[in-house]
Design an enzyme around this catalytic site. Structure first.
Site, PDB file in Angstrom:
ATOM      1  N   CYS A 134     -18.311  11.656 -28.845  1.00  0.00           N
ATOM      2  CA  CYS A 134     -18.301  10.271 -28.336  1.00  0.00           C
ATOM      3  C   CYS A 134     -16.889   9.702 -28.350  1.00  0.00           C
ATOM      4  CB  CYS A 134     -19.150   9.343 -29.198  1.00  0.00           C
ATOM      5  SG  CYS A 134     -20.871   9.749 -29.349  1.00  0.00           S
ATOM      6  N   CYS A 148     -24.123  12.676 -35.448  1.00  0.00           N
ATOM      7  CA  CYS A 148     -24.109  11.660 -34.393  1.00  0.00           C
ATOM      8  C   CYS A 148     -25.453  11.736 -33.674  1.00  0.00           C
ATOM      9  CB  CYS A 148     -22.960  11.957 -33.430  1.00  0.00           C
ATOM     10  SG  CYS A 148     -23.181  11.172 -31.828  1.00  0.00           S
ATOM     11  N   LYS A 304     -31.617  12.837 -22.928  1.00  0.00           N
ATOM     12  CA  LYS A 304     -30.480  12.588 -22.050  1.00  0.00           C
ATOM     13  C   LYS A 304     -29.927  13.937 -21.597  1.00  0.00           C
ATOM     14  CE  LYS A 304     -25.914  10.492 -21.866  1.00  0.00           C
ATOM     15  NZ  LYS A 304     -24.689  11.054 -22.358  1.00  0.00           N
TER      16      LYS A 304
HETATM   17  N1  MSP Z   1     -14.618   8.999 -20.756  1.00  0.00           N
HETATM   18  C1  MSP Z   1     -15.678   8.166 -21.129  1.00  0.00           C
HETATM   19  C2  MSP Z   1     -15.745   6.918 -20.272  1.00  0.00           C
HETATM   20  C3  MSP Z   1     -14.491   6.094 -20.284  1.00  0.00           C
HETATM   21  S1  MSP Z   1     -14.596   4.732 -19.222  1.00  0.00           S
HETATM   22  C4  MSP Z   1     -13.281   3.794 -19.596  1.00  0.00           C
HETATM   23  C5  MSP Z   1     -16.991   8.914 -20.985  1.00  0.00           C
HETATM   24  N2  MSP Z   1     -16.975   9.953 -20.156  1.00  0.00           N
HETATM   25  S2  MSP Z   1     -18.217  10.910 -19.827  1.00  0.00           S
HETATM   26  O1  MSP Z   1     -17.676  12.001 -19.055  1.00  0.00           O
HETATM   27  O2  MSP Z   1     -18.910  11.244 -21.014  1.00  0.00           O
HETATM   28  O3  MSP Z   1     -19.117  10.120 -18.836  1.00  0.00           O
HETATM   29  C6  MSP Z   1     -20.019   9.169 -19.290  1.00  0.00           C
HETATM   30  C7  MSP Z   1     -20.728   8.548 -18.104  1.00  0.00           C
HETATM   31  O4  MSP Z   1     -21.309   9.562 -17.262  1.00  0.00           O
HETATM   32  C8  MSP Z   1     -21.908   7.714 -18.523  1.00  0.00           C
HETATM   33  O5  MSP Z   1     -21.572   6.427 -18.910  1.00  0.00           O
HETATM   34  C9  MSP Z   1     -22.702   7.701 -17.246  1.00  0.00           C
HETATM   35  O6  MSP Z   1     -22.063   6.847 -16.338  1.00  0.00           O
HETATM   36  C10 MSP Z   1     -22.555   9.141 -16.791  1.00  0.00           C
HETATM   37  N3  MSP Z   1     -23.560  10.009 -17.397  1.00  0.00           N
HETATM   38  C11 MSP Z   1     -23.348  11.109 -18.187  1.00  0.00           C
HETATM   39  N4  MSP Z   1     -24.544  11.663 -18.516  1.00  0.00           N
HETATM   40  C12 MSP Z   1     -25.531  10.941 -17.941  1.00  0.00           C
HETATM   41  C13 MSP Z   1     -26.927  11.054 -17.883  1.00  0.00           C
HETATM   42  N5  MSP Z   1     -27.602  12.026 -18.476  1.00  0.00           N
HETATM   43  N6  MSP Z   1     -27.594  10.130 -17.178  1.00  0.00           N
HETATM   44  C14 MSP Z   1     -26.970   9.126 -16.496  1.00  0.00           C
HETATM   45  N7  MSP Z   1     -25.659   8.990 -16.543  1.00  0.00           N
HETATM   46  C15 MSP Z   1     -24.917   9.845 -17.275  1.00  0.00           C
HETATM   47  O7  MSP Z   1     -17.960   8.522 -21.596  1.00  0.00           O
END
Ligand code: MSP
Length: 522
Positions: A134, A148, A304
């Protein structure tokens, strides 16, 4: 001199480049693309930003595990995985920010120096659990037997002297903000969660790390790098010129775009966006975003979907079978935006067949075949159908309201209900029967013209969600030659009846959504 028109500015989260995109990432990016394309067709000036989050331990460790220097790793993933997937999915972003770009790192340092000068940063000791998955300092309630809750992995203990941001000073201003602007955090359930979190009290935030160096250097203490979330959140503003002088290019662009109209985020990262980010902006005296919208999770097997739990599905696994338009359509249509939703191949196949192949694609095939058969492939004389025209006007109103409120499912439903109505119109009017009686030629022409006009309207309304098939349909209707570029057609003008030019050559092109059995054979 008048002020420049404020752009509708929408962002997605910037994604970690520890892996290639999966359908969870695509879900957010497609939603943003749908909404920004819709606003562009409303004739607004629009700016759509997406990008990648490249610093921090998560990316650094992945690069190490692949025996690759982190910058090289990020370059490779961005160019070979992230940008190509967005291109394949027809994402029409205006900019793509990478947090390793100097336009970002320099502005982050300037912003940080500003907060230091204003007295919102101080040195302190941090000790506590940290989840690298995270990239977050955890609270006791976030853990389950030392793991976590999101990643189901053990957290690491961190003990460091760091720089701290006075986050606690913004609890009351944030509570006041959400009380007087309920629209600033949506859906309501998300805002309630944020308010409850704030009411529980918030500690100051450690915003630097000293035990690794993959990050932006703290300008006054170069042994420390900026905490990856503090760095990442700033992308939304650095990409449009934050900290540039007001009369410079960057400063003018900032005035045109900021504050962001919508930050789209998954609910997993709501607190960062609805607590830390606006507090950072408040501290700097910069307006906060108009809306943070937290959508739900795509679930696989009730959990998820995620690569780390090996449930990740790549967009190409789905698009290779159903096509890009169906992919974009399905996720926006099937899951209420803001709620969790399970992905299933069965549901996707069922909707593809009934809504796209039968209701929409088949209507286009029927019309073009009938015009070929009964009118020699030429669009007949204009007619005005008050029934279809008035329900189209109602549809446009309903769809526009829903989509602008981010009720994508409601908006698409309104449009597809109109599509169903046009199918019923054809069934009830029985043009194949009318065609047998030469004295009823005018009646036949009117039925075919009205159906063509309805398809013209459907092409415009569905273009933001299905850009490929609607462009094809536009071509079949000859509208590319007579009415210009589809994407330039305004939502507010869709319901003006009788736009298609009689006498235009109509072509019977390939089927828009082939039956799945046929696709498998080919
Ligand atoms: N790098 C951070 C975000 C920084 S923004 C200033 C991050 N990245 S991430 O690669 O983990 O992407 C997270 C985002 O991807 C989630 O908030 C969502 O928008 C999308 N998703 C990732 N897995 C998802 C699901 N299983 N379902 C829906 N959206 C998902 O967090």
């Amino acid at each position: 001199m008048s002020a420049p028109e404020k752009s509708f500015y929408l962002t997605t989260p910037i994604y970690y480049v520890n892996d290639a995109p999966h359908i969870g990432h695509a879900y957010t990016t497609v939603a943003g693309d749908f909404l920004t394309r819709w606003h562009r067709q409303k004739g607004e000036s629009v700016w759509y930003l997406t990008g990648t989050d490249e610093h921090g331990q998560k990316v650094m460790r992945t690069a190490e595990a692949n025996n690759t220097p982190p910058q090289e790793w990020c370059d490779r993933l961005v160019e070979s995985a992230w940008k190509p997937v967005w291109r394949d999915l027809e994402i029409a972003n205006d900019d793509f920010i990478r947090t390793t770009e100097s336009r970002h790192t320099e502005r982050v340092q300037k912003f940080l120096t500003g907060l230091m000068e204003k007295g919102f940063i101080y040195e302190g000791n941090y000790e506590g659990p940290y989840c690298v998955g995270c990239e977050e300092f955890k609270l006791p309630g976030d853990l389950d037997e030392g793991k976590c809750k999101i990643h189901s992995k053990p957290v690491e203990m961190v003990k460091e002297t760091n720089w701290f941001f006075k986050l606690s000073a913004f609890v009351q201003p944030l509570l006041d903000h959400y009380k007087s602007n309920p629209g600033a955090c949506q859906p309501d359930s998300a805002r309630n969660e944020v308010v409850a979190f704030l009411e529980g009290g918030v500690s100051d935030l450690s915003i630097s790390r000293s035990t690794f160096d993959w990050g932006i250097k703290v300008p006054w203490d170069t042994k420390q790098v900026v905490y990856v979330w503090f760095d990442a959140l700033l992308n939304y503003a650095t990409a449009v010129g934050l900290t540039d002088p007001a009369d410079s290019e960057g400063g003018k662009f900032f005035a045109k775009t900021w504050p962001a109209d919508v930050h789209l985020v998954g609910k997993d990262i709501l607190r960062f966006h609805a607590v830390i980010w606006p507090a950072m902006l408040m501290a700097a005296g910069i307006p906060v975003p108009k809306k943070v919208f937290a959508h739900g999770w795509l679930l696989v097997g009730g959990e998820k979907m995620s690569k780390s739990k090996l449930t990740g599905i790549a967009p190409s696994d789905i698009t290779s079978h159903f096509g890009v338009d169906a992919f974009r359509y399905y996720f926006m249509r099937a899951i209420p935006f803001g709620s969790d939703g399970s992905f299933s191949w069965e549901d996707m196949s069922a909707r593809y067949t009934s809504e796209l192949a039968n209701d929409f694609g088949n209507l286009a095939s029927r019309l073009t075949a009938m015009i070929e058969k009964y009118c020699g492939g030429v669009l007949p004389a204009r007619a005005d159908s008050s029934d279809l025209a008035s329900s189209l006007a109602r549809t446009v109103g309903e769809a526009d309201k829903a989509i602008c409120e981010l009720d994508f499912q409601g908006g698409i439903n309104a449009i597809m209900d109109f599509c169903k109505e046009v199918n019923s119109y054809v069934t009830i009017k029985e043009p194949w029967v009318v065609a047998k009686d030469t004295t009823r030629k005018a009646e036949l022409d009117a039925i075919l013209y009205n159906t063509a006009e309805s398809l013209r309207a459907l092409a415009v309304l569905l273009h933001p969600i299905m850009p490929i098939s609607t462009n094809k349909l536009w071509g079949y209707l000859g509208a590319d030659k007579t009415l210009g570029v589809l994407g330039k057609h305004k939502i507010s003008e869709v319901a003006n009846w009788a736009q298609l030019h009689p006498g235009t050559k109509i072509s019977k092109g390939e089927i828009l959504f082939p039956r799945l059995e046929d696709k498998q054979e080919s």
